[in-house]
Design an enzyme around this catalytic site. Structure first.
Site, PDB file in Angstrom:
ATOM      1  N   TRP A 101      -0.714   3.830   2.166  1.00  0.00           N
ATOM      2  CA  TRP A 101       0.694   3.593   2.531  1.00  0.00           C
ATOM      3  C   TRP A 101       0.986   2.117   2.637  1.00  0.00           C
ATOM      4  O   TRP A 101       2.056   1.663   2.233  1.00  0.00           O
ATOM      5  CB  TRP A 101       1.058   4.350   3.808  1.00  0.00           C
ATOM      6  CG  TRP A 101       0.883   5.834   3.649  1.00  0.00           C
ATOM      7  CD1 TRP A 101      -0.007   6.635   4.308  1.00  0.00           C
ATOM      8  CD2 TRP A 101       1.584   6.699   2.732  1.00  0.00           C
ATOM      9  NE1 TRP A 101       0.110   7.927   3.858  1.00  0.00           N
ATOM     10  CE2 TRP A 101       1.072   7.992   2.904  1.00  0.00           C
ATOM     11  CE3 TRP A 101       2.594   6.489   1.792  1.00  0.00           C
ATOM     12  CZ2 TRP A 101       1.530   9.095   2.168  1.00  0.00           C
ATOM     13  CZ3 TRP A 101       3.058   7.580   1.045  1.00  0.00           C
ATOM     14  CH2 TRP A 101       2.525   8.863   1.250  1.00  0.00           C
ATOM     15  N   ASP A 168       4.887   0.460  10.265  1.00  0.00           N
ATOM     16  CA  ASP A 168       5.028   1.847   9.803  1.00  0.00           C
ATOM     17  C   ASP A 168       4.232   2.721  10.773  1.00  0.00           C
ATOM     18  O   ASP A 168       3.010   2.704  10.768  1.00  0.00           O
ATOM     19  CB  ASP A 168       4.469   1.960   8.374  1.00  0.00           C
ATOM     20  CG  ASP A 168       4.477   3.393   7.845  1.00  0.00           C
ATOM     21  OD1 ASP A 168       4.891   4.314   8.577  1.00  0.00           O
ATOM     22  OD2 ASP A 168       4.048   3.586   6.690  1.00  0.00           O
ATOM     23  N   LYS A 192       5.767  13.731  10.247  1.00  0.00           N
ATOM     24  CA  LYS A 192       4.379  13.662  10.679  1.00  0.00           C
ATOM     25  C   LYS A 192       4.245  14.040  12.159  1.00  0.00           C
ATOM     26  O   LYS A 192       3.377  14.786  12.517  1.00  0.00           O
ATOM     27  CB  LYS A 192       3.806  12.263  10.442  1.00  0.00           C
ATOM     28  CG  LYS A 192       3.804  11.845   8.969  1.00  0.00           C
ATOM     29  CD  LYS A 192       2.650  12.411   8.195  1.00  0.00           C
ATOM     30  CE  LYS A 192       2.788  12.292   6.688  1.00  0.00           C
ATOM     31  NZ  LYS A 192       3.134  10.966   6.190  1.00  0.00           N
TER      32      LYS A 192
HETATM   33  C1  PLP Z   1       3.415  10.111   5.008  1.00  0.00           C
HETATM   34  C2  PLP Z   1       3.471   8.671   5.245  1.00  0.00           C
HETATM   35  C3  PLP Z   1       4.395   7.843   4.572  1.00  0.00           C
HETATM   36  C4  PLP Z   1       5.357   8.387   3.540  1.00  0.00           C
HETATM   37  O1  PLP Z   1       6.338   9.111   4.161  1.00  0.00           O
HETATM   38  P1  PLP Z   1       7.571   9.748   3.351  1.00  0.00           P
HETATM   39  O2  PLP Z   1       8.504  10.079   4.467  1.00  0.00           O
HETATM   40  O3  PLP Z   1       7.036  10.908   2.613  1.00  0.00           O
HETATM   41  O4  PLP Z   1       8.122   8.702   2.453  1.00  0.00           O
HETATM   42  C5  PLP Z   1       4.409   6.511   4.873  1.00  0.00           C
HETATM   43  N1  PLP Z   1       3.565   5.973   5.773  1.00  0.00           N
HETATM   44  C6  PLP Z   1       2.662   6.725   6.438  1.00  0.00           C
HETATM   45  C7  PLP Z   1       1.758   6.090   7.429  1.00  0.00           C
HETATM   46  C8  PLP Z   1       2.594   8.090   6.186  1.00  0.00           C
HETATM   47  O5  PLP Z   1       1.699   8.843   6.847  1.00  0.00           O
END
Ligand code: PLP
Length: 355
Positions: A101, A168, A192
């Protein structure tokens, strides 16, 4: 109803009571006779839901009255990879490369300016968090990924910098107590640890915005979204609503402090077994292990079908590792009950007995 143990990495398990309330509201939202899916996003009922979700996000993270705004946007965390750069990157930003990511975030940001990767754990397939780095220059911002969902590592000590800090937190927001006010912008895809896919939470300190010289399209401009209270266009109403229900559940159950205690117990249980059981080995360096996503493998690949049979028999759903790591991954988000981790550990013990 028979519910399997759900270790899915995302979209992930949410509390059953949240699913129940959400499903009722699809038919009849709070005895209004109307479905959450058919009311106007400008109706008082939905405006209240949006405000409540934003308030909960700020209060649970301790960011209320500290100059932050909570936004619910679309496009997933992946859109934030470019939106952060679009809004904040004038010359040069620093990125910590700790997994897939992060790498994707770096790729997008490069479209908007110079990117310096200040540290990377790519040399060992991202099984650790780099520690010996210094953030030297004045960057437009420093970007990190708090929890590496795929590799099962988690930052325990965040970069210290005088530049704005962007993170993030898609896969561990609301899971552990940290000083959220150390960050200037936090983003997280809902699916998540917060709600259904479709909404992305952004917690942003307003004072860092409005500093780049480029023109920003309205839809990608945090300031538009702040001005319009996340309703510049039709927001992802259902995802925001279920996120609100889930954050209410978290608040009712003692907030982040209380859930962190439970998350610690779950993580300790699985890692203790990984370390004890000679048939398994962990993927991530011990000190960097994630409390949310435990990555591990069999020491002998020939046992795979036996273990997979046990997993199926005990209804362990979603434990296959990501293809870039292989093996297994147990995601233990907030709503995963301890009994699910017990079921997984028992299967690992059973494998040891029958192998
Ligand atoms: C799943 C994930 C993403 C991507 O998320 P989307 O909402 O599918 O774009 C980005 N960063 C992390 C840490 C993730 O676990």
């Amino acid at each position: 109803m028979n519910r399997p143990h759900n270790f899915s990495a995302g979209p992930c398990i949410l509390p059953l009571e949240v699913f129940e309330k959400a499903s009722q509201s699809v038919i009849d939202l709070d005895l209004s006779g109307l479905s959450i899916l058919e009311i106007s996003h400008r109706s008082p009922a939905f405006v209240k839901i949006m405000e409540r979700a934003q308030d909960l996000a700020l209060s649970l993270t301790g960011l209320q009255n500290k100059g932050y705004k909570a936004l619910f946007l679309q496009g997933g965390a992946s859109l934030q990879f470019l939106m952060t750069a679009y809004n904040l990157l004038e010359k040069k930003a620093a990125y910590l490369d700790t997994g897939t990511w992060s790498t994707k975030a770096i790729k997008e940001a490069k479209l908007f300016g110079e990117i310096e990767v200040i540290a990377s754990s790519k040399d060992k397939n991202y099984n650790y968090i780099p520690k010996d780095y210094k953030v030297t220059e004045n960057f437009d911002y420093v970007h990190c990924t708090s929890n590496n969902t795929i590799f099962g590592t988690q930052i325990k000590h965040f970069p210290s910098t005088s530049s704005p800090l962007v993170c993030d937190m898609s896969s561990d927001i609301f899971s552990r107590e940290i000083d959220f006010s150390a960050f200037d912008l936090i983003y997280a895809g809902a699916q998540k640890n917060m709600g259904p896919a479709g909404a992305t939470l952004v917690l942003v300190k307003e004072s860092i915005l409005g500093k780049v010289t480029r023109q920003i399209p309205s839809m990608l401009d945090y300031q538009t979204m702040i001005k319009k209270d996340s309703m510049f266009n039709t927001p992802p109403v259902f995802s925001v609503y279920v996120s609100m229900l889930n954050l209410e559940w978290l608040e009712r159950n003692g907030g982040i402090k209380a859930i962190e205690e439970k998350n610690k117990v779950k993580a300790e249980m699985i890692y203790t077994e990984i370390d004890r059981n000679p048939l398994f080995k962990g993927f991530a360096e011990v000190e960097d292990r994630s409390m949310m996503n435990a990555t591990f493998n069999l020491t002998d690949d020939k046992l795979k079908s036996k273990f997979d049979d046990l997993a199926q028999k005990h209804q362990l759903n979603g434990i296959n590792g990501h293809r870039s790591v292989g093996g297994y991954r147990a995601s233990m988000y907030n709503a995963l009950p301890l009994e699910s981790v017990e079921a997984l550990v028992n299967s690992m013990k059973t494998l040891e007995k029958i192998a």
